[in-house]
Structure formats: structure tokens, C-alpha cells
Enzyme design. Structure first.
Site, short mmCIF file in Angstrom:
data_model
loop_
_atom_site.label_atom_id
_atom_site.label_comp_id
_atom_site.label_asym_id
_atom_site.label_seq_id
_atom_site.Cartn_x
_atom_site.Cartn_y
_atom_site.Cartn_z
N LYS A 174 13.38 -80.23 -56.28
CA LYS A 174 13.28 -78.77 -56.07
C LYS A 174 14.10 -78.33 -54.85
O LYS A 174 14.47 -79.17 -54.02
CB LYS A 174 11.81 -78.41 -55.88
CG LYS A 174 10.93 -78.70 -57.10
CD LYS A 174 9.49 -78.26 -56.86
CE LYS A 174 8.64 -78.48 -58.11
NZ LYS A 174 7.28 -77.92 -57.95
N TYR A 186 7.88 -73.21 -66.89
CA TYR A 186 6.54 -72.97 -66.34
C TYR A 186 5.77 -71.98 -67.21
O TYR A 186 5.03 -71.13 -66.69
CB TYR A 186 6.64 -72.48 -64.89
CG TYR A 186 7.02 -73.57 -63.90
CD1 TYR A 186 6.42 -74.84 -63.93
CD2 TYR A 186 7.97 -73.33 -62.90
CE1 TYR A 186 6.77 -75.83 -63.02
CE2 TYR A 186 8.31 -74.31 -61.98
CZ TYR A 186 7.70 -75.56 -62.04
OH TYR A 186 8.03 -76.54 -61.13
N PHE A 191 0.77 -66.33 -58.68
CA PHE A 191 1.79 -66.97 -57.84
C PHE A 191 3.10 -67.22 -58.58
O PHE A 191 4.05 -67.72 -57.98
CB PHE A 191 1.26 -68.28 -57.24
CG PHE A 191 0.86 -69.33 -58.25
CD1 PHE A 191 1.80 -70.14 -58.86
CD2 PHE A 191 -0.48 -69.50 -58.59
CE1 PHE A 191 1.43 -71.11 -59.80
CE2 PHE A 191 -0.86 -70.48 -59.52
CZ PHE A 191 0.11 -71.28 -60.12
N ARG A 226 4.58 -89.95 -62.67
CA ARG A 226 3.56 -88.97 -62.23
C ARG A 226 2.75 -89.56 -61.08
O ARG A 226 2.41 -88.87 -60.13
CB ARG A 226 2.64 -88.57 -63.38
CG ARG A 226 3.23 -87.56 -64.35
CD ARG A 226 3.40 -86.18 -63.78
NE ARG A 226 2.16 -85.43 -63.66
CZ ARG A 226 2.10 -84.12 -63.44
NH1 ARG A 226 3.22 -83.42 -63.32
NH2 ARG A 226 0.95 -83.52 -63.33
N THR A 283 -0.44 -82.23 -57.25
CA THR A 283 0.37 -81.03 -57.04
C THR A 283 0.43 -80.59 -55.58
O THR A 283 1.52 -80.31 -55.05
CB THR A 283 -0.18 -79.88 -57.91
OG1 THR A 283 -0.24 -80.33 -59.27
CG2 THR A 283 0.71 -78.65 -57.82
N ARG A 315 5.11 -86.80 -52.87
CA ARG A 315 4.56 -85.58 -52.27
C ARG A 315 3.72 -85.92 -51.04
O ARG A 315 3.76 -85.21 -50.03
CB ARG A 315 3.75 -84.80 -53.31
CG ARG A 315 4.64 -84.09 -54.34
CD ARG A 315 3.82 -83.54 -55.49
NE ARG A 315 4.60 -82.70 -56.39
CZ ARG A 315 4.18 -82.31 -57.59
NH1 ARG A 315 2.99 -82.69 -58.03
NH2 ARG A 315 4.94 -81.55 -58.35
N ASN A 350 6.65 -78.38 -53.09
CA ASN A 350 6.19 -79.78 -53.15
C ASN A 350 7.27 -80.74 -53.64
O ASN A 350 6.99 -81.77 -54.22
CB ASN A 350 4.90 -79.87 -53.98
CG ASN A 350 5.07 -79.29 -55.37
OD1 ASN A 350 6.18 -78.92 -55.76
ND2 ASN A 350 4.00 -79.24 -56.13
N HIS A 396 9.47 -82.06 -59.38
CA HIS A 396 8.77 -81.88 -60.65
C HIS A 396 8.92 -83.15 -61.46
O HIS A 396 9.99 -83.76 -61.49
CB HIS A 396 9.38 -80.71 -61.45
CG HIS A 396 8.94 -80.74 -62.89
ND1 HIS A 396 7.75 -80.20 -63.31
CD2 HIS A 396 9.51 -81.31 -63.99
CE1 HIS A 396 7.61 -80.42 -64.62
NE2 HIS A 396 8.66 -81.08 -65.06
N GLU A 414 11.22 -81.15 -72.24
CA GLU A 414 11.87 -80.79 -70.97
C GLU A 414 13.26 -81.40 -70.85
O GLU A 414 14.18 -80.75 -70.34
CB GLU A 414 10.97 -81.22 -69.80
CG GLU A 414 9.68 -80.40 -69.74
CD GLU A 414 8.76 -80.78 -68.60
OE1 GLU A 414 9.04 -81.74 -67.86
OE2 GLU A 414 7.73 -80.10 -68.44
N1 UDP Z 1 2.15 -74.12 -58.07
C1 UDP Z 1 1.93 -73.14 -57.11
N2 UDP Z 1 0.63 -72.75 -56.87
C2 UDP Z 1 -0.42 -73.31 -57.52
C3 UDP Z 1 -0.18 -74.29 -58.51
C4 UDP Z 1 1.11 -74.68 -58.75
O1 UDP Z 1 2.86 -72.63 -56.51
O2 UDP Z 1 -1.59 -72.92 -57.25
C5 UDP Z 1 3.55 -74.56 -58.32
C6 UDP Z 1 3.86 -75.92 -57.70
O3 UDP Z 1 5.19 -75.88 -57.22
C7 UDP Z 1 3.74 -76.85 -58.90
C8 UDP Z 1 4.25 -75.97 -60.04
O4 UDP Z 1 3.73 -74.67 -59.73
O5 UDP Z 1 4.47 -78.05 -58.73
C9 UDP Z 1 3.80 -76.39 -61.42
O6 UDP Z 1 2.40 -76.44 -61.46
P1 UDP Z 1 1.65 -77.62 -62.23
O7 UDP Z 1 0.20 -77.26 -62.29
O8 UDP Z 1 2.35 -77.89 -63.53
O9 UDP Z 1 1.78 -78.86 -61.21
P2 UDP Z 1 2.69 -80.17 -61.22
O10 UDP Z 1 2.78 -80.65 -62.66
O11 UDP Z 1 4.04 -79.81 -60.64
O12 UDP Z 1 1.95 -81.15 -60.34
MG MG Z 2 3.28 -79.59 -64.35
#
Ligand code: UDP
Ligand code: MG
Length: 153
Positions: free
Chosen positions: A9, A49, A57, A85, A91, A102, A112, A115, A126
Site C-alpha cells: 500500500k 473493497y 471509512f 495471511r 487488520t 503488520r 497497515n 493487502h 483479485e
Molecule cells: N480498514 C479501515 N478501517 C476499518 C477496517 C478496515 O480503514 O475499520 C481498511 C484497512 O486498510 C484494511 C482494509 O480496509 O486493510 C480492508 O479491510 P479488511 O477487513 O478486508 O481487512 P484486511 O483483509 O486487509 O485485513
Molecule cells: Mg480483506
């Protein structure tokens, strides 16, 4: 071999963590099958997303993902979706375990740094979203026989 889609990112690019993250990927024995820099736009982020477009957000998430180019990668390995993962961590960087990307490199729930696809099914979708087939290279690393035991890969 299984594949996953990874995005470094803007928070990773701008904080000059690209080399350290790629080093971790390579020292684990993960194969980089595709890699490119690209500028994301609202259209691709609404697809990528889609599960978050209705969240309050989302506008700040989209802005944070368009703040600079990202680096997109296809990574290959046995069980790579699950393996990567786990390497990524949860996250919110403040809750991510030390030792994860992370957990070692960020303090944010949004910025963070990385992705990673969350299922084999989503990884396929994806990868097709970010790469054309000819951008993904199917080559055997010289180390392959030492990355896995006989019959494992
Ligand atoms: N995100 C955010 N606020 C939140 C949850 C997620 O800004 O409360 C952002 C964060 O950058 C995250 C992305 O949205 O990596 C995608 O969310 P997801 O739940 O898919 O998490 P990930 O798979 O990236 O762990
Ligand atoms: Mg995700």
C-alpha cells in the site's frame, strides 16, 4: 502451485518499507510470480473493497490507497493464501502479532502497509483484477528443490 494477490500500500511505499517486505517474502521461500507498480483509482478500489463501500471509512480508505502508487504482486507457494495471511497479521497493526508484517511495521488499522487475499477463491478474482495473464510468470526458481521436500510442491 497456489497463488495469492498482494498489494504494498502507499503506507508501505512512502515509508520506504518495500525492500524489507520483499526481503521477508523471499527469505520465507515464497516465489514472486508477478510484480508491478500501479496507480489505483476509485473504480478498481470500489471493486477490490466491495465489502467495505458502504462503511463510513470507505472514502478515507480509498483516499489512502490512491495517495501514491502501490506495488502489486502475485506470490506463489504451497498453501500460499493461508501462509501469507498469517505472515500479514490481523487488520489493525496495533493488534497484529510481533513477527507479522503488520505487527512489525505499522501502528494503524488503515495505513497497515499491505493487502493479501483472504481465500483461494478471492485470490483468483483479485489476481485477474490486477494482472493480465501475460504479466504473470511461470518459472521454476533454481532453489525449488530446496524449498520443499520430495512430493510436497
Ligand atoms: N480498514 C479501515 N478501517 C476499518 C477496517 C478496515 O480503514 O475499520 C481498511 C484497512 O486498510 C484494511 C482494509 O480496509 O486493510 C480492508 O479491510 P479488511 O477487513 O478486508 O481487512 P484486511 O483483509 O486487509 O485485513
Ligand atoms: Mg480483506
Amino acid at each position: 502451485m497456489e497463488q495469492t494477490l498482494v498489494l504494498l500500500k502507499p503506507s508501505c511505499i512512502q515509508r520506504c518499507l518495500v525492500g524489507q517486505v520483499i526481503t521477508r517474502i523471499q527469505q520465507r521461500g515464497i516465489i514472486i510470480s508477478a510484480l508491478k507498480m500501479m496507480q489505483l483509482d476509485e473504480k478498481i478500489l470500489r471493486e477490490h473493497y466491495a465489502h467495505l463501500v458502504d462503511k463510513p471509512f470507505f472514502p478515507s480508505l480509498a483516499a489512502s490507497m490512491m495517495a501514491s502508487p502501490v506495488i502489486a504482486m502475485v506470490l506463489s507457494g504451497v498453501d500460499i493464501v493461508e501462509v501469507f495471511r498469517k505472515m500479514t497479521g490481523v487488520t489493525n497493526g496495533r493488534k497484529a502479532e510481533p513477527g507479522t508484517l503488520r505487527g512489525d511495521f505499522c501502528m494503524s488499522g488503515q495505513a497497515n502497509i499491505i493487502h493479501a487475499s483472504d481465500s483461494v477463491e478471492n485470490a483468483k478474482i483479485e489476481i485477474a483484477r490486477f494482472f493480465r495473464p501475460e504479466e504473470i510468470f511461470d518459472y521454476a526458481p533454481a532453489t525449488l528443490q530446496f524449498l520443499y521436500g520430495d512430493g510436497e510442491a
